[in-house]
Design a protein around this motif. Structure first.
Motif, mmCIF file in Angstrom:
data_model
loop_
_atom_site.group_PDB
_atom_site.id
_atom_site.type_symbol
_atom_site.label_atom_id
_atom_site.label_comp_id
_atom_site.label_asym_id
_atom_site.label_seq_id
_atom_site.Cartn_x
_atom_site.Cartn_y
_atom_site.Cartn_z
ATOM 1 N N VAL A 1 3.016 -1.990 8.080
ATOM 2 C CA VAL A 1 2.406 -3.888 6.748
ATOM 3 C C VAL A 1 1.672 -2.894 5.968
ATOM 4 O O VAL A 1 0.713 -2.726 6.577
ATOM 5 C CB VAL A 1 1.461 -4.971 7.424
ATOM 6 C CG1 VAL A 1 0.902 -6.110 6.644
ATOM 7 C CG2 VAL A 1 2.586 -5.783 8.695
ATOM 8 N N LEU A 2 2.180 -3.986 4.538
ATOM 9 C CA LEU A 2 1.337 -3.093 2.893
ATOM 10 C C LEU A 2 0.694 -4.293 2.919
ATOM 11 O O LEU A 2 0.756 -5.021 2.221
ATOM 12 C CB LEU A 2 2.382 -2.336 2.342
ATOM 13 C CG LEU A 2 1.922 -1.938 1.056
ATOM 14 C CD1 LEU A 2 0.999 -0.366 0.798
ATOM 15 C CD2 LEU A 2 2.559 -1.788 0.090
ATOM 16 N N GLU A 3 -0.893 -3.714 3.197
ATOM 17 C CA GLU A 3 -1.949 -4.558 2.261
ATOM 18 C C GLU A 3 -2.749 -4.322 1.357
ATOM 19 O O GLU A 3 -2.937 -2.963 1.095
ATOM 20 C CB GLU A 3 -2.613 -4.769 3.751
ATOM 21 C CG GLU A 3 -4.144 -5.843 3.675
ATOM 22 C CD GLU A 3 -4.915 -6.177 4.480
ATOM 23 O OE1 GLU A 3 -5.462 -7.258 4.879
ATOM 24 O OE2 GLU A 3 -4.377 -5.360 5.402
ATOM 25 N N ASP B 1 -5.097 -0.284 -4.862
ATOM 26 C CA ASP B 1 -5.952 -0.028 -3.493
ATOM 27 C C ASP B 1 -4.994 -0.649 -2.603
ATOM 28 O O ASP B 1 -5.515 -2.061 -2.100
ATOM 29 C CB ASP B 1 -7.742 -0.604 -3.322
ATOM 30 C CG ASP B 1 -8.426 -0.135 -4.434
ATOM 31 O OD1 ASP B 1 -7.652 1.072 -5.670
ATOM 32 O OD2 ASP B 1 -9.657 0.048 -4.361
ATOM 33 N N TYR B 2 -4.513 0.099 -1.683
ATOM 34 C CA TYR B 2 -3.752 -0.309 -0.461
ATOM 35 C C TYR B 2 -4.367 0.349 1.073
ATOM 36 O O TYR B 2 -4.648 1.577 1.505
ATOM 37 C CB TYR B 2 -2.410 -0.260 -1.070
ATOM 38 C CG TYR B 2 -1.471 1.069 -1.372
ATOM 39 C CD1 TYR B 2 -1.074 1.680 -0.326
ATOM 40 C CD2 TYR B 2 -2.095 1.263 -2.213
ATOM 41 C CE1 TYR B 2 -0.987 3.342 0.331
ATOM 42 C CE2 TYR B 2 -1.633 3.008 -2.739
ATOM 43 C CZ TYR B 2 -0.875 3.619 -1.148
ATOM 44 O OH TYR B 2 -0.972 5.061 -1.302
ATOM 45 N N SER B 3 -4.078 -0.566 2.121
ATOM 46 C CA SER B 3 -3.803 0.505 3.009
ATOM 47 C C SER B 3 -2.403 -0.407 3.917
ATOM 48 O O SER B 3 -1.884 -1.061 2.851
ATOM 49 C CB SER B 3 -4.894 -0.125 3.895
ATOM 50 O OG SER B 3 -4.947 -0.838 4.229
ATOM 51 N N LEU B 4 -1.755 1.112 4.622
ATOM 52 C CA LEU B 4 -1.067 0.611 5.332
ATOM 53 C C LEU B 4 -1.176 0.492 6.982
ATOM 54 O O LEU B 4 -2.327 1.828 8.132
ATOM 55 C CB LEU B 4 0.111 2.132 5.558
ATOM 56 C CG LEU B 4 1.452 1.856 5.908
ATOM 57 C CD1 LEU B 4 2.392 0.732 4.705
ATOM 58 C CD2 LEU B 4 2.053 2.148 5.488
ATOM 59 N N ARG B 5 -0.243 -0.197 8.082
ATOM 60 C CA ARG B 5 -0.615 -0.390 9.529
ATOM 61 C C ARG B 5 0.612 -1.240 9.769
ATOM 62 O O ARG B 5 1.556 -1.741 9.096
ATOM 63 C CB ARG B 5 -1.855 -1.578 9.327
ATOM 64 C CG ARG B 5 -1.920 -2.539 9.354
ATOM 65 C CD ARG B 5 -2.851 -3.663 9.531
ATOM 66 N NE ARG B 5 -3.082 -5.464 9.163
ATOM 67 C CZ ARG B 5 -1.809 -6.354 9.317
ATOM 68 N NH1 ARG B 5 -1.395 -6.164 10.475
ATOM 69 N NH2 ARG B 5 -2.093 -6.782 8.931
ATOM 70 N N THR B 6 0.401 -0.956 11.169
ATOM 71 C CA THR B 6 1.913 -1.261 11.862
ATOM 72 C C THR B 6 1.195 -2.975 12.223
ATOM 73 O O THR B 6 -0.125 -3.632 12.072
ATOM 74 C CB THR B 6 1.478 -0.788 13.164
ATOM 75 O OG1 THR B 6 0.316 -1.168 14.286
ATOM 76 C CG2 THR B 6 2.066 0.992 13.180
ATOM 77 N N ALA B 7 2.348 -3.989 12.361
ATOM 78 C CA ALA B 7 1.851 -5.278 13.275
ATOM 79 C C ALA B 7 0.713 -5.532 13.979
ATOM 80 O O ALA B 7 -0.024 -6.194 14.060
ATOM 81 C CB ALA B 7 3.026 -5.964 13.332
ATOM 82 N N GLY B 8 0.964 -4.587 14.729
ATOM 83 C CA GLY B 8 -0.246 -4.660 16.060
ATOM 84 C C GLY B 8 -1.851 -3.853 15.501
ATOM 85 O O GLY B 8 -2.606 -4.197 16.096
ATOM 86 N N GLY B 9 -1.784 -3.472 14.078
ATOM 87 C CA GLY B 9 -2.936 -3.211 13.656
ATOM 88 C C GLY B 9 -3.471 -1.668 13.564
ATOM 89 O O GLY B 9 -4.808 -1.302 13.349
ATOM 90 N N GLU B 10 -3.028 -1.257 14.241
ATOM 91 C CA GLU B 10 -2.404 0.636 13.946
ATOM 92 C C GLU B 10 -2.525 0.989 12.618
ATOM 93 O O GLU B 10 -1.838 0.634 11.646
ATOM 94 C CB GLU B 10 -1.916 1.132 14.540
ATOM 95 C CG GLU B 10 -2.128 2.944 15.009
ATOM 96 C CD GLU B 10 -1.211 3.643 15.735
ATOM 97 O OE1 GLU B 10 -1.625 5.007 16.055
ATOM 98 O OE2 GLU B 10 -0.808 2.772 17.101
ATOM 99 N N VAL B 11 -3.583 1.984 12.213
ATOM 100 C CA VAL B 11 -3.735 1.713 10.649
ATOM 101 C C VAL B 11 -2.821 3.252 10.612
ATOM 102 O O VAL B 11 -2.969 4.461 11.059
ATOM 103 C CB VAL B 11 -5.138 2.172 10.027
ATOM 104 C CG1 VAL B 11 -5.666 3.387 8.924
ATOM 105 C CG2 VAL B 11 -5.969 1.595 10.280
ATOM 106 N N LEU B 12 -2.035 3.328 9.257
ATOM 107 C CA LEU B 12 -1.475 4.376 9.368
ATOM 108 C C LEU B 12 -1.349 4.737 8.264
ATOM 109 O O LEU B 12 -1.660 6.581 8.272
ATOM 110 C CB LEU B 12 0.269 4.027 9.571
ATOM 111 C CG LEU B 12 0.983 2.990 10.557
ATOM 112 C CD1 LEU B 12 2.347 2.581 9.747
ATOM 113 C CD2 LEU B 12 0.955 4.039 11.447
#
Length: 170
Positions: free
Chosen positions: A76-78, A107-118
């Protein structure tokens, strides 16, 4: 006639030599990024944002599948912040603006669907300087739109290359 033939032969030899040198140095055209995940969801974009539209267009050209549901995507690209602004950099003594600086901030962050921050919150900043003249206001307006579009395409390219570097945890 012989001189023309000699020049033509020299040009062919020089082109062949340049090709040989470039092939030996490891030069290679940039390829489409290869991703280590299959699905991507976008979250937090401003509705109908030009940046999100460009990102969707670029992702459709790739091997990634874009999902609307963040819970079903591999990644997920947030987007936390997307700002475009224009600041005057130089003015005349009469107060007329002679140069603008265009900015794109993402400004962005990337995480898995489970919420783990990539990728933790990452800032992407692009700027372009643009000369301005009141006498050519319409042309400068078109130049500004062109520069904004170029920054948008560059930002998406940088973002996709950063996504290609991400690996999912095992």
């Amino acid at each position: 006639m012989q001189r023309r033939h000699l020049l033509k032969t020299c040009a062919v030899v020089a082109a062949g030599g340049a090709a040989a040198v470039l092939s030996g140095c490891g030069f290679e055209l940039r390829k489409e990024p290869e991703y280590h995940f299959k699905t991507l969801a976008l979250k937090g974009f401003i509705p109908h944002s030009p940046l999100s539209q460009e990102l969707r267009r670029q992702v459709q050209r790739s091997t990634l599948k874009l999902l609307e549901d963040p819970n079903r995507a591999d990644v997920v690209l947030e987007i936390e912040r997307e700002v475009r602004d224009k600041t005057s950099v130089a003015t005349t003594t009469a107060g007329q603006i002679t140069e603008w600086q265009l900015r794109l901030q993402l400004d962005y962050s990337l995480r898995t669907a489970g919420g783990e921050v990539l990728l933790p919150r990452t800032e992407l900043r692009l700027t372009r300087d643009m000369n301005y003249s009141e006498s050519a206001a319409l042309a400068k307006e078109q130049e500004e739109a062109s520069l904004q579009k170029a920054m948008q395409v560059e930002a998406v390219g940088l973002l996709l290359r950063r996504l290609a570097a991400v690996r999912l945890p095992a």
